[in-house]
Design a protein around this motif. Structure first.
Motif, PDB file in Angstrom:
ATOM      1  N   PRO A 104      -8.703 -12.349   1.031  1.00  0.00           N
ATOM      2  CA  PRO A 104      -9.642 -11.394   1.616  1.00  0.00           C
ATOM      3  C   PRO A 104      -9.765 -10.128   0.782  1.00  0.00           C
ATOM      4  O   PRO A 104      -8.965  -9.852  -0.112  1.00  0.00           O
ATOM      5  CB  PRO A 104      -8.999 -11.078   2.974  1.00  0.00           C
ATOM      6  N   HIS A 105     -10.797  -9.346   1.081  1.00  0.00           N
ATOM      7  CA  HIS A 105     -10.947  -7.992   0.559  1.00  0.00           C
ATOM      8  C   HIS A 105     -10.107  -7.084   1.446  1.00  0.00           C
ATOM      9  O   HIS A 105     -10.269  -7.051   2.658  1.00  0.00           O
ATOM     10  CB  HIS A 105     -12.429  -7.593   0.614  1.00  0.00           C
ATOM     11  N   MET A 106      -9.181  -6.336   0.843  1.00  0.00           N
ATOM     12  CA  MET A 106      -8.221  -5.547   1.603  1.00  0.00           C
ATOM     13  C   MET A 106      -8.356  -4.053   1.291  1.00  0.00           C
ATOM     14  O   MET A 106      -8.845  -3.672   0.226  1.00  0.00           O
ATOM     15  CB  MET A 106      -6.790  -5.989   1.301  1.00  0.00           C
ATOM     16  N   ILE A 107      -7.891  -3.250   2.234  1.00  0.00           N
ATOM     17  CA  ILE A 107      -7.756  -1.811   2.025  1.00  0.00           C
ATOM     18  C   ILE A 107      -6.289  -1.440   2.208  1.00  0.00           C
ATOM     19  O   ILE A 107      -5.716  -1.642   3.285  1.00  0.00           O
ATOM     20  CB  ILE A 107      -8.614  -1.003   3.026  1.00  0.00           C
ATOM     21  N   VAL A 108      -5.672  -0.944   1.146  1.00  0.00           N
ATOM     22  CA  VAL A 108      -4.277  -0.517   1.165  1.00  0.00           C
ATOM     23  C   VAL A 108      -4.157   0.715   0.269  1.00  0.00           C
ATOM     24  O   VAL A 108      -4.696   0.739  -0.843  1.00  0.00           O
ATOM     25  CB  VAL A 108      -3.313  -1.623   0.661  1.00  0.00           C
ATOM     26  N   ASN A 109      -3.457   1.721   0.737  1.00  0.00           N
ATOM     27  CA  ASN A 109      -3.238   2.925  -0.042  1.00  0.00           C
ATOM     28  C   ASN A 109      -2.669   2.586  -1.417  1.00  0.00           C
ATOM     29  O   ASN A 109      -1.747   1.778  -1.531  1.00  0.00           O
ATOM     30  CB  ASN A 109      -2.252   3.820   0.722  1.00  0.00           C
ATOM     31  N   GLN A 110      -3.223   3.209  -2.448  1.00  0.00           N
ATOM     32  CA  GLN A 110      -2.745   2.960  -3.813  1.00  0.00           C
ATOM     33  C   GLN A 110      -1.242   3.166  -3.940  1.00  0.00           C
ATOM     34  O   GLN A 110      -0.562   2.421  -4.660  1.00  0.00           O
ATOM     35  CB  GLN A 110      -3.471   3.876  -4.788  1.00  0.00           C
ATOM     36  N   ALA A 111      -0.716   4.157  -3.236  1.00  0.00           N
ATOM     37  CA  ALA A 111       0.724   4.413  -3.321  1.00  0.00           C
ATOM     38  C   ALA A 111       1.533   3.205  -2.856  1.00  0.00           C
ATOM     39  O   ALA A 111       2.600   2.913  -3.401  1.00  0.00           O
ATOM     40  CB  ALA A 111       1.092   5.648  -2.478  1.00  0.00           C
ATOM     41  N   ARG A 112       1.041   2.503  -1.850  1.00  0.00           N
ATOM     42  CA  ARG A 112       1.732   1.311  -1.370  1.00  0.00           C
ATOM     43  C   ARG A 112       1.617   0.177  -2.389  1.00  0.00           C
ATOM     44  O   ARG A 112       2.579  -0.566  -2.619  1.00  0.00           O
ATOM     45  CB  ARG A 112       1.166   0.868  -0.021  1.00  0.00           C
ATOM     46  N   MET A 113       0.454   0.022  -3.007  1.00  0.00           N
ATOM     47  CA  MET A 113       0.286  -0.988  -4.054  1.00  0.00           C
ATOM     48  C   MET A 113       1.308  -0.768  -5.170  1.00  0.00           C
ATOM     49  O   MET A 113       1.941  -1.712  -5.656  1.00  0.00           O
ATOM     50  CB  MET A 113      -1.125  -0.922  -4.633  1.00  0.00           C
ATOM     51  N   LEU A 114       1.462   0.489  -5.566  1.00  0.00           N
ATOM     52  CA  LEU A 114       2.414   0.798  -6.630  1.00  0.00           C
ATOM     53  C   LEU A 114       3.843   0.544  -6.178  1.00  0.00           C
ATOM     54  O   LEU A 114       4.688   0.113  -6.982  1.00  0.00           O
ATOM     55  CB  LEU A 114       2.235   2.251  -7.079  1.00  0.00           C
ATOM     56  N   ALA A 115       4.120   0.786  -4.903  1.00  0.00           N
ATOM     57  CA  ALA A 115       5.469   0.519  -4.384  1.00  0.00           C
ATOM     58  C   ALA A 115       5.780  -0.973  -4.434  1.00  0.00           C
ATOM     59  O   ALA A 115       6.911  -1.370  -4.761  1.00  0.00           O
ATOM     60  CB  ALA A 115       5.594   1.045  -2.957  1.00  0.00           C
ATOM     61  N   TYR A 116       4.800  -1.829  -4.109  1.00  0.00           N
ATOM     62  CA  TYR A 116       5.017  -3.279  -4.196  1.00  0.00           C
ATOM     63  C   TYR A 116       5.419  -3.666  -5.620  1.00  0.00           C
ATOM     64  O   TYR A 116       6.330  -4.478  -5.836  1.00  0.00           O
ATOM     65  CB  TYR A 116       3.755  -4.060  -3.843  1.00  0.00           C
ATOM     66  N   LEU A 117       4.707  -3.084  -6.595  1.00  0.00           N
ATOM     67  CA  LEU A 117       4.972  -3.433  -7.990  1.00  0.00           C
ATOM     68  C   LEU A 117       6.336  -2.937  -8.447  1.00  0.00           C
ATOM     69  O   LEU A 117       7.053  -3.647  -9.167  1.00  0.00           O
ATOM     70  CB  LEU A 117       3.857  -2.871  -8.881  1.00  0.00           C
ATOM     71  N   ARG A 118       6.712  -1.741  -8.024  1.00  0.00           N
ATOM     72  CA  ARG A 118       8.050  -1.241  -8.385  1.00  0.00           C
ATOM     73  C   ARG A 118       9.137  -2.110  -7.760  1.00  0.00           C
ATOM     74  O   ARG A 118      10.165  -2.397  -8.399  1.00  0.00           O
ATOM     75  CB  ARG A 118       8.208   0.220  -7.943  1.00  0.00           C
ATOM     76  N   ASP A 119       8.933  -2.541  -6.519  1.00  0.00           N
ATOM     77  CA  ASP A 119       9.909  -3.429  -5.883  1.00  0.00           C
ATOM     78  C   ASP A 119      10.039  -4.736  -6.660  1.00  0.00           C
ATOM     79  O   ASP A 119      11.146  -5.270  -6.838  1.00  0.00           O
ATOM     80  CB  ASP A 119       9.495  -3.719  -4.434  1.00  0.00           C
ATOM     81  N   HIS A 120       8.906  -5.263  -7.117  1.00  0.00           N
ATOM     82  CA  HIS A 120       8.926  -6.490  -7.907  1.00  0.00           C
ATOM     83  C   HIS A 120       9.732  -6.293  -9.195  1.00  0.00           C
ATOM     84  O   HIS A 120      10.528  -7.159  -9.583  1.00  0.00           O
ATOM     85  CB  HIS A 120       7.498  -6.910  -8.245  1.00  0.00           C
ATOM     86  N   MET A 121       9.538  -5.154  -9.841  1.00  0.00           N
ATOM     87  CA  MET A 121      10.276  -4.858 -11.067  1.00  0.00           C
ATOM     88  C   MET A 121      11.774  -4.767 -10.803  1.00  0.00           C
ATOM     89  O   MET A 121      12.580  -5.286 -11.582  1.00  0.00           O
ATOM     90  CB  MET A 121       9.758  -3.554 -11.675  1.00  0.00           C
TER      91      MET A 121
END
Length: 629
Positions: A134-151
């Motif tokens: 789907p097309h989603m709306i999520v705060n950019q800060a949360r998107m970046l947090a997902y990526l840092r967690d992955h790292m």
């Protein structure tokens, strides 16, 4: 997701064991690295997350902030970006937390009373079968947090280094230099210099450092373009309103201006993009005296007869629309190999309303990330790094052209000559572009010409691999075929079988499997000794038979590869059609001949071949991959 390949370990299976090289790396900022990434925005962290999948590569990421972004900035997550996050294993969290955009409403002046607005249209946000995501709306800060967690969970245990501002980037002209790029870093607190500086040398540097990029300036690139003299305010608010579509994405045109309503995650928060008029709002624009209260007053002026009572402001900003673009995204000149790259806002800027900036920036980084990772790992030819600028600059130009027209249409007044329905029509027609699935890379060493496209019409060469439902043979699991691929830098060979049973003597699939098992196969030629057989080329197959009409006993060995220190069998390579929606029909696959779809590590289709085009497959991959021994 597969795990326990190296032995059963208790605890969270999504946390990888640390790579042995970590013990040899010094604490703090090192003197040298393979890759230095400047900037922890969307582009920088996607690049870092991709390179974290290559733990033998030493990546350092720096940012001038004191710590991670906490609120605000971009929030639109296109379908294609959600597909990309699925490859990182992050899509479920994103979809669970975010607001899903399902429909869009359109408002304009009421023909009976032009001082009021009325709903004039309502359409689906995403067309059917455009994407499984789907097309989603999520705060950019949360998107970046997902990526840092992955790292952090990766074998690299990667963490950004904050409080470091890159002030200079220089390339040593000596072609024998092992770490030819020197980055000068100014230590800062609260963006203010502390007086301390450091340097780090790298094999490659990537500037993801925004529209005022030091990296871009250092390599002599310029953002070309101009502002449009249009200003917009952005408010993330908790509010009470009688506007009925406050929980739907809504494009509003009134005699008093325009607003784009974007509902946010959590059920209560909403973002308002508010047009500021150069006449009505001239004083606060000229004096730079915009405040959230003044923006809310403009919103109420535009929304009449509806009102909105802002109770709390989470974040706000004012920006001026402009479209600017670099002519190249690297430092390559006069045939020299690229050593410094730029991505995201460092090389293209545009308005925020189309929701493309963060998405295109992340796609830049994924395009570059697997190329850097596999070149540094030694499995890809260094020449492929030249394709980054070529491929992504053209995409950015398409974005600039789209954004210019989209912004102009959005700001168009109803008393102009333009068709009042034009914006709604344009929104619908451009849906594939805004979803991020319209990108098509032109022929290059990574993307073949469309000689055999007729064998797989639904997988256009150059475009992203369009997933479809299947059933995994070994365990009868219904799933999406594209979700079997991870962001691990491997090429995928999707062999869509001919009609014959895979165990039959006349099976084209069986002939392909025999070739792939031979010493002349691309697997044998391009897979380094001591690595798993699918680490460079991952073979997947979709049969035409139902999952109850075939067993794993019917499969050739290449589709049951042995991996890891215990030579365990990977049973997750073979799929069958979903009875409810057969992938062969849905994606226009040739049932008589079958098809071999070659897919790049960033999920773009690189080639379509007949199953028996063994030498053509080998010749194509020779132009990209490095032969072993």
């Amino acid at each position: 997701m597969q795990f326990y390949l190296d032995g059963y370990q208790p605890g969270d299976p999504f946390v990888a064991a640390p790579h042995p090289s970590l013990s040899e790396r010094p604490a703090g900022l090192p003197d040298t690295a393979d890759v230095v990434i400047i900037g922890c925005g969307p582009a920088g962290l996607v690049l870092a997350a991709q390179l974290a999948e290559f733990p033998e590569i030493h990546t350092v990421i720096v940012d001038r902030r004191d710590g991670p972004l906490e609120v605000g900035q971009a929030d639109g997550v296109a379908c294609r970006t959600v597909e990309m996050f699925e490859a990182f294993g992050l899509a479920d969290q994103l979809v669970h937390e975010g607001y899903q955009v399902n429909e869009v409403t359109f408002w304009r002046p009421d023909p009976a009373d032009s001082s009021s607005i009325v709903r004039t249209g309502r359409i689906n946000d995403v067309e059917d079968d455009l994407s499984e995501m789907p097309h989603m709306i999520v705060n950019q800060a949360r998107m970046l947090a997902y990526l840092r967690d992955h790292m952090r969970r990766s074998a690299t245990r990667a963490e950004p280094c904050y409080g470091l501002h890159a002030t200079d980037v220089r390339v040593d002209p000596d072609p024998t230099a092992q770490h030819p790029v020197e980055v000068t870093l100014q230590h800062v607190e609260g963006f203010e210099p502390t007086g301390q500086t450091s340097t780090i040398r790298a094999r490659y540097v990537v500037g993801c450092d925004g529209s005022r990029s030091t990296t871009r300036q250092a390599i002599g690139r310029r953002l070309e373009g101009e502002a449009t003299n249009q200003s917009w305010g952005v408010l993330d608010v908790l509010a009470v309103t009688d506007f009925p579509d406050i929980r739907l994405k809504s494009a509003i045109h009134s005699e008093q201006g325009s607003i784009l309503v974007i509902p946010r995650e959590g059920g209560y928060l909403v973002r308002l993009y508010i047009e500021l008029d150069n006449d009505r709002d001239a004083e606060m624009l000229r004096e730079r005296s915009v405040t959230p209260d003044k923006l809310a007053a403009v919103a109420n002026r535009i929304l009449h007869p509806y009102t909105i009572d802002v109770k709390h402001v989470g974040w706000w900003a004012v920006y001026e629309i402009g479209q600017r673009l670099c002519d190249r995204f690297d430092d390559a000149e006069n045939g020299d190999p690229p050593r410094v790259f730029i991505a995201g806002d460092a090389c293209h800027t545009h308005s925020a309303k189309a929701g493309q900036g963060m998405n295109v920036s992340m796609a830049d980084a994924w395009n570059l990330g697997w190329k850097l990772g596999t070149v540094l790992r030694g499995t890809s030819r260094p020449e492929i790094l030249r394709t980054y600028s070529t491929e992504r600059q053209k995409v950015a130009q398409q974005l600039i052209d789209f954004d210019r027209e989209f912004a102009a249409l959005f700001s168009a007044r109803q008393d102009r000559d333009a068709d009042p329905e034009r914006f709604q029509h344009y929104f619908r027609e451009q849906g594939r572009f805004t979803a991020g699935v319209a990108v098509r890379y032109e022929p290059s060493p990574l993307t073949a010409r469309s000689v055999h496209q007729h064998l797989a019409e639904g997988f256009p060469i150059g475009m992203r691999f369009h997933s479809a439902p299947v059933v995994r043979l070994a365990d009868a699991k219904p799933m999406h075929l594209g979700h079997a691929a991870r962001a691990d830098g491997a090429w995928r060979l999707y062999a869509f079988a001919d009609r014959a049973h895979p165990g039959a003597a006349d099976s084209r699939l069986r002939e392909l499997a025999a070739f792939l098992s031979s010493v002349d196969s691309p697997i044998a030629r391009f897979t380094p000794p001591g690595t798993d057989p699918d680490s460079v080329i991952d073979v997947r197959t979709v049969l035409q038979q139902g999952h109850r009409d075939v067993t794993v006993e019917d499969l050739p060995p290449v589709l049951l590869p042995r991996k890891g220190p215990f030579e365990l069998v990977d049973y997750e390579k073979v799929f069958c059609p979903d009875p409810a929606t057969d992938i062969f029909d849905r994606r226009g696959l040739d049932r008589d001949r079958g098809a071999l779809v070659v897919v790049r590590p960033d999920q773009h289709v690189a080639n379509v071949l007949p199953l028996d085009a063994h030498h053509e497959l080998l010749d194509f991959l020779r132009g990209v991959l490095v032969e072993v021994g």
